[in-house]
Write an enzyme that holds these catalytic residues in place. Structure first.
Site, PDB file in Angstrom:
ATOM      1  N   ARG A  76      37.511  49.459  52.242  1.00 44.66           N
ATOM      2  CA  ARG A  76      36.640  50.595  52.549  1.00 44.66           C
ATOM      3  C   ARG A  76      37.471  51.877  52.592  1.00 44.66           C
ATOM      4  NH1 ARG A  76      35.505  50.656  57.247  1.00 44.66           N
ATOM      5  NH2 ARG A  76      36.415  48.722  58.018  1.00 44.66           N
ATOM      6  N   TYR A 205      34.182  47.788  45.133  1.00 50.77           N
ATOM      7  CA  TYR A 205      34.704  46.850  46.127  1.00 50.77           C
ATOM      8  C   TYR A 205      33.842  46.740  47.384  1.00 50.77           C
ATOM      9  CZ  TYR A 205      37.457  44.288  49.353  1.00 50.77           C
ATOM     10  OH  TYR A 205      37.859  43.333  50.243  1.00 50.77           O
ATOM     11  N   GLY A 206      33.510  45.550  47.745  1.00 49.32           N
ATOM     12  CA  GLY A 206      33.020  45.145  49.068  1.00 49.32           C
ATOM     13  C   GLY A 206      32.149  46.151  49.794  1.00 49.32           C
ATOM     14  N   LYS A 214      27.633  47.329  55.294  1.00 47.24           N
ATOM     15  CA  LYS A 214      28.010  48.363  56.251  1.00 47.24           C
ATOM     16  C   LYS A 214      27.134  49.606  56.099  1.00 47.24           C
ATOM     17  CE  LYS A 214      30.760  45.760  58.288  1.00 47.24           C
ATOM     18  NZ  LYS A 214      32.094  45.379  58.044  1.00 47.24           N
ATOM     19  N   HIS A 234      28.317  45.984  65.083  1.00 46.94           N
ATOM     20  CA  HIS A 234      29.344  45.274  64.305  1.00 46.94           C
ATOM     21  C   HIS A 234      29.765  44.040  65.106  1.00 46.94           C
ATOM     22  CE1 HIS A 234      33.462  45.705  62.003  1.00 46.94           C
ATOM     23  NE2 HIS A 234      32.669  44.835  61.423  1.00 46.94           N
ATOM     24  N   SER A 256      37.260  45.641  62.364  1.00 47.48           N
ATOM     25  CA  SER A 256      37.464  44.920  61.109  1.00 47.48           C
ATOM     26  C   SER A 256      38.786  44.154  61.134  1.00 47.48           C
ATOM     27  CB  SER A 256      37.466  45.906  59.946  1.00 47.48           C
ATOM     28  OG  SER A 256      36.229  46.582  59.913  1.00 47.48           O
ATOM     29  N   ALA A 257      38.725  42.922  60.640  1.00 49.01           N
ATOM     30  CA  ALA A 257      39.894  42.043  60.569  1.00 49.01           C
ATOM     31  C   ALA A 257      40.539  41.796  61.934  1.00 49.01           C
ATOM     32  CB  ALA A 257      40.923  42.562  59.562  1.00 49.01           C
ATOM     33  N   CYS A 258      39.704  41.680  62.978  1.00 46.08           N
ATOM     34  CA  CYS A 258      40.212  41.393  64.320  1.00 46.08           C
ATOM     35  C   CYS A 258      39.622  40.115  64.902  1.00 46.08           C
ATOM     36  CB  CYS A 258      39.961  42.572  65.250  1.00 46.08           C
ATOM     37  SG  CYS A 258      41.001  43.984  64.867  1.00 46.08           S
ATOM     38  N   LYS A 260      36.282  38.327  64.146  1.00 44.61           N
ATOM     39  CA  LYS A 260      34.867  37.966  64.305  1.00 44.61           C
ATOM     40  C   LYS A 260      34.527  36.669  63.573  1.00 44.61           C
ATOM     41  CE  LYS A 260      33.303  41.919  62.870  1.00 44.61           C
ATOM     42  NZ  LYS A 260      34.651  42.511  62.743  1.00 44.61           N
ATOM     43  N   THR A 261      34.893  36.575  62.285  1.00 42.36           N
ATOM     44  CA  THR A 261      34.553  35.363  61.532  1.00 42.36           C
ATOM     45  C   THR A 261      35.188  34.149  62.198  1.00 42.36           C
ATOM     46  OG1 THR A 261      34.415  36.642  59.500  1.00 42.36           O
ATOM     47  CG2 THR A 261      34.664  34.260  59.262  1.00 42.36           C
ATOM     48  N   ASP A 285      29.389  39.109  61.391  1.00 44.14           N
ATOM     49  CA  ASP A 285      29.799  40.509  61.198  1.00 44.14           C
ATOM     50  C   ASP A 285      28.815  41.522  61.777  1.00 44.14           C
ATOM     51  OD1 ASP A 285      31.935  42.141  60.014  1.00 44.14           O
ATOM     52  OD2 ASP A 285      30.415  42.883  58.634  1.00 44.14           O
ATOM     53  N   ASN A 380      43.566  42.263  52.276  1.00 48.26           N
ATOM     54  CA  ASN A 380      42.109  42.393  52.490  1.00 48.26           C
ATOM     55  C   ASN A 380      41.329  41.654  51.400  1.00 48.26           C
ATOM     56  OD1 ASN A 380      39.828  43.383  53.936  1.00 48.26           O
ATOM     57  ND2 ASN A 380      39.561  45.013  52.418  1.00 48.26           N
ATOM     58  N   SER A 381      41.946  40.637  50.795  1.00 44.31           N
ATOM     59  CA  SER A 381      41.193  39.827  49.823  1.00 44.31           C
ATOM     60  C   SER A 381      40.128  39.038  50.583  1.00 44.31           C
ATOM     61  CB  SER A 381      42.131  38.896  49.066  1.00 44.31           C
ATOM     62  OG  SER A 381      42.884  38.104  49.959  1.00 44.31           O
ATOM     63  N   ARG A 382      39.035  38.747  49.884  1.00 47.43           N
ATOM     64  CA  ARG A 382      37.853  38.227  50.590  1.00 47.43           C
ATOM     65  C   ARG A 382      37.193  37.085  49.839  1.00 47.43           C
ATOM     66  NH1 ARG A 382      36.031  41.162  55.534  1.00 47.43           N
ATOM     67  NH2 ARG A 382      37.626  42.755  55.736  1.00 47.43           N
ATOM     68  N   ARG A 413      42.708  44.581  68.943  1.00 45.19           N
ATOM     69  CA  ARG A 413      44.122  44.187  68.895  1.00 45.19           C
ATOM     70  C   ARG A 413      44.906  45.079  69.828  1.00 45.19           C
ATOM     71  NH1 ARG A 413      46.008  41.248  64.157  1.00 45.19           N
ATOM     72  NH2 ARG A 413      44.126  40.730  63.007  1.00 45.19           N
ATOM     73  N   GLY A 508      40.717  28.283  67.994  1.00 45.14           N
ATOM     74  CA  GLY A 508      39.887  27.318  68.726  1.00 45.14           C
ATOM     75  C   GLY A 508      40.057  27.410  70.235  1.00 45.14           C
TER      76      GLY A 508
HETATM   77  P1  GTP Z   1      35.953  41.800  59.106  1.00 38.79           P
HETATM   78  O1  GTP Z   1      35.314  40.851  58.150  1.00 38.79           O
HETATM   79  O2  GTP Z   1      36.883  42.761  58.452  1.00 38.79           O
HETATM   80  O3  GTP Z   1      34.974  42.510  59.966  1.00 38.79           O
HETATM   81  O4  GTP Z   1      36.975  40.919  60.014  1.00 38.79           O
HETATM   82  P2  GTP Z   1      36.768  39.880  61.217  1.00 38.79           P
HETATM   83  O5  GTP Z   1      36.631  40.606  62.510  1.00 38.79           O
HETATM   84  O6  GTP Z   1      35.722  38.893  60.882  1.00 38.79           O
HETATM   85  O7  GTP Z   1      38.198  39.153  61.279  1.00 38.79           O
HETATM   86  P3  GTP Z   1      38.643  37.658  60.892  1.00 38.79           P
HETATM   87  O8  GTP Z   1      37.993  36.628  61.772  1.00 38.79           O
HETATM   88  O9  GTP Z   1      38.490  37.483  59.441  1.00 38.79           O
HETATM   89  O10 GTP Z   1      40.188  37.684  61.280  1.00 38.79           O
HETATM   90  C1  GTP Z   1      41.065  38.609  60.732  1.00 38.79           C
HETATM   91  C2  GTP Z   1      42.496  38.238  60.994  1.00 38.79           C
HETATM   92  O11 GTP Z   1      42.733  38.023  62.390  1.00 38.79           O
HETATM   93  C3  GTP Z   1      42.916  36.956  60.294  1.00 38.79           C
HETATM   94  O12 GTP Z   1      44.179  37.139  59.725  1.00 38.79           O
HETATM   95  C4  GTP Z   1      42.983  35.939  61.401  1.00 38.79           C
HETATM   96  O13 GTP Z   1      43.915  34.936  61.131  1.00 38.79           O
HETATM   97  C5  GTP Z   1      43.356  36.778  62.622  1.00 38.79           C
HETATM   98  N1  GTP Z   1      42.800  36.178  63.868  1.00 38.79           N
HETATM   99  C6  GTP Z   1      41.514  35.841  64.100  1.00 38.79           C
HETATM  100  N2  GTP Z   1      41.365  35.280  65.321  1.00 38.79           N
HETATM  101  C7  GTP Z   1      42.585  35.273  65.892  1.00 38.79           C
HETATM  102  C8  GTP Z   1      43.086  34.836  67.170  1.00 38.79           C
HETATM  103  O14 GTP Z   1      42.369  34.318  68.021  1.00 38.79           O
HETATM  104  N3  GTP Z   1      44.429  35.024  67.394  1.00 38.79           N
HETATM  105  C9  GTP Z   1      45.251  35.589  66.460  1.00 38.79           C
HETATM  106  N4  GTP Z   1      46.536  35.732  66.781  1.00 38.79           N
HETATM  107  N5  GTP Z   1      44.812  36.010  65.247  1.00 38.79           N
HETATM  108  C10 GTP Z   1      43.511  35.861  64.973  1.00 38.79           C
HETATM  109  C1  SPV Z   2      34.838  45.201  57.495  1.00 42.98           C
HETATM  110  O1  SPV Z   2      35.686  45.954  57.006  1.00 42.98           O
HETATM  111  O2  SPV Z   2      34.505  45.273  58.698  1.00 42.98           O
HETATM  112  C2  SPV Z   2      34.206  44.158  56.659  1.00 42.98           C
HETATM  113  C3  SPV Z   2      34.464  44.156  55.227  1.00 42.98           C
HETATM  114  O3  SPV Z   2      33.461  43.348  57.182  1.00 42.98           O
HETATM  115  S1  SPV Z   2      33.547  45.349  54.375  1.00 42.98           S
HETATM  116  O4  SPV Z   2      32.295  44.727  53.911  1.00 42.98           O
HETATM  117  O5  SPV Z   2      34.343  45.765  53.202  1.00 42.98           O
HETATM  118  O6  SPV Z   2      33.237  46.453  55.219  1.00 42.98           O
HETATM  119 MN    MN Z   3      33.265  43.712  59.448  1.00 50.00          MN
END
Ligand code: GTP
Ligand code: SPV
Ligand code: MN
Length: 605
Positions: A76, A205-206, A214, A234, A256-258, A260-261, A285, A380-382, A413, A508
Site C-alpha cells: 500500500r 497490487y493488493g 481497505k 481493522h 498491518s502485519a502485526c 491478525k491472521t 482483517d 509483503n508477499s501474500r 508491536r 498458539g
Molecule cells: P495484515 O494482513 O497486513 O493486516 O497483517 P496481519 O495483522 O494479519 O499479520 P499476520 O498474522 O500475517 O502476521 C504478520 C507477521 O507477524 C508474520 O511475520 C508473523 O509471523 C508475525 N507474528 C504473528 N503473530 C505473532 C506472535 O504471536 N509473535 C510473534 N513474535 N510474531 C508474530
Molecule cells: C494490510 O496492509 O493491512 C493488509 C494488506 O491487510 S492490504 O490489502 O494490501 O492492505
Molecule cells: Mn490488514
C-alpha cells in the site's frame, strides 16, 4: 451483457466507459466458465508481460496461480492515498486531502482513454453475506484480470451481488481501477466518501486495487458507519469454544502485519485441546459491527477470503493458514521452486529451493542468495485464499446476523512499555487505549520498517474521515451499548529482552492470554488493579507446558508496568493529541484527555 437494470449502475458504467474508452466491456457474472476462460487468457500471456499469471503444479497445488507485481508496486502507498471530502476538516489530520473537484480534474486526464485497446471488467460484489442486513454492494471497474481473479476469492462476486439492489437504489460503492502504466509517480488511491466512490490508478497490487478491501470495507465503510450507527474496523474475528460448548466471540485490531491472521487461526496448546477448547475463524482483517436487537454488538466479516502475509507462515506458526493455501489460491511476490513449480517464502521451511526464481523474477540459487542477505520472497508477499479452505472456519461464517462480541482487543508491536495483556476499566478508558495504539511499521506499506508510530485502533491508514470524530463515534457506540458493550483489552506479543529477542512465545500460546480475557468476560477470574488498567494476578496466565521458556521472572517482565516508561508514554500521548491531532484540525474528545489525567494521577499517586 449488463447484469442489472439498476439505472444508477448503468449510468455510471456508461460514464466511466466514455472516460476510459475500453475496446470491450465484460460483465463478471461469477460463473466457473467465465473464471476459467479469464484464467486461461491471463496464464497464456507471454513471459515478461507484467500482467502474466502462472499456473503452478496442479497436483500439489490444484487451482493455484502465481503472479509477480512490478518491484515498484508491492505494498500500500499511504503517501499517495487521499480522502477527498468537501472540506479538509472532514478528512482530518491523519489523511491526505484534496478538494474533490480539484482531484477529479487532476485524475481525469490520466483516466482519459486509459483502457484503449483493452477490456473493462465490471465486477459486482457483496461485502458480507448476500442478503445480510449488514452487507453492502460494490461495483469495481478494472482493466486487470488479476484483480478479477482476486476479487473472486476475496468477495462474494458476480450476478448475485445485484440481487437486493433493485432498479433505483443508489446504495452501492463505485470503484474505478486502472493499472495504467503502473507509474509510481502517477499512482493515486483516492476516496470520495460523500459520493461512495473510489478511484485507483497506476497500481496493480493488493490493497491498492482490490477496492472492496481497505478502500471500501474500511475507508468508505468507516464513513458510512459513522453516519449510519455502526463500525468498520481493522479487526480479526474469532470464536473460542469452551469445554462447556459455549463460544465466546472476540475481535482484535492490530496494525498491518502485526498478527491478525495468525491470531484468527490459532491452534490452542495441547493442554487446552485436551480440555476441549477450540478456536474458530470468522475473519482475519476486517470487522463490520452493529448493535443487534438484543443490544449486544454483532460482527460480520465482510470478506470471503484471506489476503495473508506469506513469509513467516509455516506448519508450526500457522498450520491453518498454510492449509488454506493448498488449493484455489493466488500467490503474489513469493518465490518459485523451479524444479517442482511450487512456491516458497522465508520461514516456510529450512530448505530454500536451489533452483529458485526470486520475487523480482531473477533465477537464483536460493541458499546462496539468502546467504548474501537477499529475500527470495518479498516481505509483503501474500496469498489470496478462499475462506472455505480454512480448516477452522467458523460455522457462523455466513451467518447474516453476525456473531455477538464479548471482547475487543487492541495491540501492536512494542519492544517495551506495554505489558502482555491488560483490561480497560470501562469503554471510555478502552477507547483511550485504542487511540493510544502505537506500533513499529512493517512492510505492508511502503516506507521505513521498524519505526514506532501512532496507529490509533490500527486504523491510521484506514479512517475515512476526521480521526477526532472517529473517536467520538467510538464513545457514542459505547453509550448506546451501555452495560452490553464488549470489554476492551490490550495485548503485546512483541516485548523484547536486552538482546532484541521476543520474550513471549506467541502464536498458539496466545491462547493463554485469550483464556484470561474470556475468564474476565465471564467474571471467573480476579485482576490486579493498576494505574493503567486491570492486569492478571500472579499465576493467572497459564504457563503449563512452557514453564522453561516463560519462567516467573519472564512473566514478571511481561506484566511489568514501569512508572517511568508510562509517564513518558502519557507525555507522548499529550503531545500527540495536542500537536498531531488538535493543532491540525482533529477534535480530540474531552473524555479522552480526561483519561490521560486519570492515568497520570494513578501512576503518581
Ligand atoms: P495484515 O494482513 O497486513 O493486516 O497483517 P496481519 O495483522 O494479519 O499479520 P499476520 O498474522 O500475517 O502476521 C504478520 C507477521 O507477524 C508474520 O511475520 C508473523 O509471523 C508475525 N507474528 C504473528 N503473530 C505473532 C506472535 O504471536 N509473535 C510473534 N513474535 N510474531 C508474530
Ligand atoms: C494490510 O496492509 O493491512 C493488509 C494488506 O491487510 S492490504 O490489502 O494490501 O492492505
Ligand atoms: Mn490488514
Amino acid at each position: 451483457m449488463a447484469l442489472t437494470n439498476n439505472k444508477n449502475v448503468l449510468a455510471w458504467v456508461d460514464e466511466m466507459v466514455a472516460l476510459t474508452k475500453p475496446d470491450k466491456v465484460v460483465w463478471i457474472d461469477g460463473s466457473k466458465e467465465q473464471i476459467d476462460a479469464l484464467t486461461a487468457e491471463v496464464t497464456s500471456l507471454p513471459d515478461g508481460d507484467p500482467n502474466k499469471m502462472y499456473v503452478l503444479n496442479q497436483e500439489e497445488l490444484p487451482g493455484c496461480l502465481y503472479h509477480r507485481t512490478l518491484p515498484n508496486d508491492v505494498a500500500r502507498v499511504e503517501d499517495r492515498t487521499f480522502i477527498c471530502t468537501s472540506t479538509k476538516e472532514a478528512a482530518g489530520p491523519t489523511n491526505n486531502w484534496m478538494d474533490p473537484a480539484e482531484m477529479k480534474a487532476k485524475l481525469t486526464p490520466l483516466y482519459d482513454g486509459v483502457m484503449k485497446g483493452q477490456t473493462m471488467y465490471v465486477i459486482p460484489y457483496s461485502m458480507g453475506p448476500i442478503g445480510s442486513p449488514l452487507a453492502k454492494v460494490g461495483v469495481e471497474l478494472t482493466d486487470s484480470i488479476y484483480v478479477v481473479l482476486n476479487m473472486n476469492i476475496m468477495t462474494r462476486m458476480g450476478k448475485a451481488a445485484f440481487e437486493n439492489l433493485g432498479e433505483t437504489s443508489n446504495d452501492f460503492v463505485r470503484g474505478l481501477h486502472s493499472k495504467a502504466n503502473v507509474d509510481p509517480e502517477n499512482r493515486y488511491i483516492v476516496h470520495f466518501p460523500e459520493e461512495n466512490t473510489i478511484w485507483s490508478i497506476n497500481s496493480a497490487y493488493g490493497g491498492n486495487v482490490l477496492l472492496g478491501k481497505k478502500c471500501f470495507a474500511l475507508r468508505i465503510a468507516s464513513f458510512q458507519g459513522k453516519n449510519e450507527g455502526w463500525m468498520a474496523e481493522h479487526m480479526l474475528i474469532l470464536g473460542v469454544q469452551k469445554p462447556n460448548g459455549e463460544t465466546t466471540y472476540i475481535t482484535a485490531a492490530f496494525p498491518s502485519a502485526c498478527g491478525k491472521t495468525n491470531l484468527a487461526m490459532l491452534i490452542p496448546p495441547e493442554g487446552y485441546q485436551k480440555d476441549g477448547y477450540k478456536v474458530f475463524t470468522v475473519g482475519d482483517d476486517i470487522a463490520w459491527m452493529k448493535p443487534g436487537a438484543d443490544g449486544r454488538l454483532y460482527a460480520i466479516n465482510p470478506e470471503n477470503g484471506f489476503f495473508g502475509v506469506a513469509p513467516g507462515t509455516n506448519e508450526k506458526s500457522n498450520p491453518n493458514a498454510l492449509a488454506c493455501t493448498k488449493k484455489n489460491t493466488i500467490f503474489t511476490n513469493v518465490a518459485l521452486n523451479n524444479e517442482t513449480n511450487t512456491v516458497w517464502w522465508e520461514k516456510l521451511d529450512k530448505n530454500p529451493p536451489v533452483d529458485a526464481t526470486e520475487w523480482k523474477g531473477a533465477k537464483v540459487n536460493g541458499p546462496e542468495y539468502i546467504a548474501q542477505g537477499g529475500n527470495l520472497a518479498h516481505p509483503n508477499s501474500r496469498f489470496t485464499a478462499p475462506a472455505e479452505n480454512c480448516p477452522c472456519i467458523s460455522p457462523e461464517f455466513n451467518n447474516p446476523a453476525g456473531v455477538p462480541i464479548s471482547a475487543i482487543i487492541f495491540g501492536g508491536r512494542r519492544a517495551s512499555t506495554t505489558p502482555l495483556v491488560y483490561q480497560s476499566f470501562d469503554w471510555t478508558h478502552g477507547t483511550y487505549i485504542g487511540s493510544a495504539v502505537s506500533s513499529e511499521t512493517t512492510a505492508a506499506a511502503t516506507g521505513a520498517v521498524g519505526v514506532l508510530r501512532h496507529d490509533p485502533m490500527a486504523m491510521k491508514p484506514f479512517i475515512g474521515y476526521n480521526v477526532g470524530d472517529y473517536w467520538a463515534h467510538w464513545l457514542e457506540m459505547g453509550e448506546k451499548l451501555g452495560d452490553k458493550a464488549p470489554k476492551i483489552f490490550n495485548v503485546n506479543w512483541f516485548k523484547q529482552d536486552e538482546n532484541g529477542n521476543f520474550i513471549w512465545p506467541g502464536f498458539g500460546d496466545n491462547m493463554r492470554v485469550l483464556d484470561w480475557i474470556i475468564k474476565r468476560c465471564d467474571g471467573t477470574v480476579d485482576a490486579e488493579e493498576t494505574a493503567i488498567g486491570y492486569l492478571p494476578k500472579k499465576g493467572d496466565i497459564n504457563v503449563e507446558g512452557i514453564e522453561d521458556e516463560v519462567t516467573p521472572e519472564i512473566m514478571d517482565k511481561l506484566l511489568a508496568v514501569d512508572k517511568d516508561l508510562w509517564n513518558a508514554e502519557i507525555a507522548e500521548m499529550r503531545r500527540y493529541y495536542s500537536e498531531d491531532i488538535a493543532a491540525k484540525g482533529g477534535h480530540v474528545p474531552a473524555e479522552l484527555v480526561a483519561e490521560l489525567d486519570k492515568i497520570e494521577a494513578r501512576l503518581n499517586a
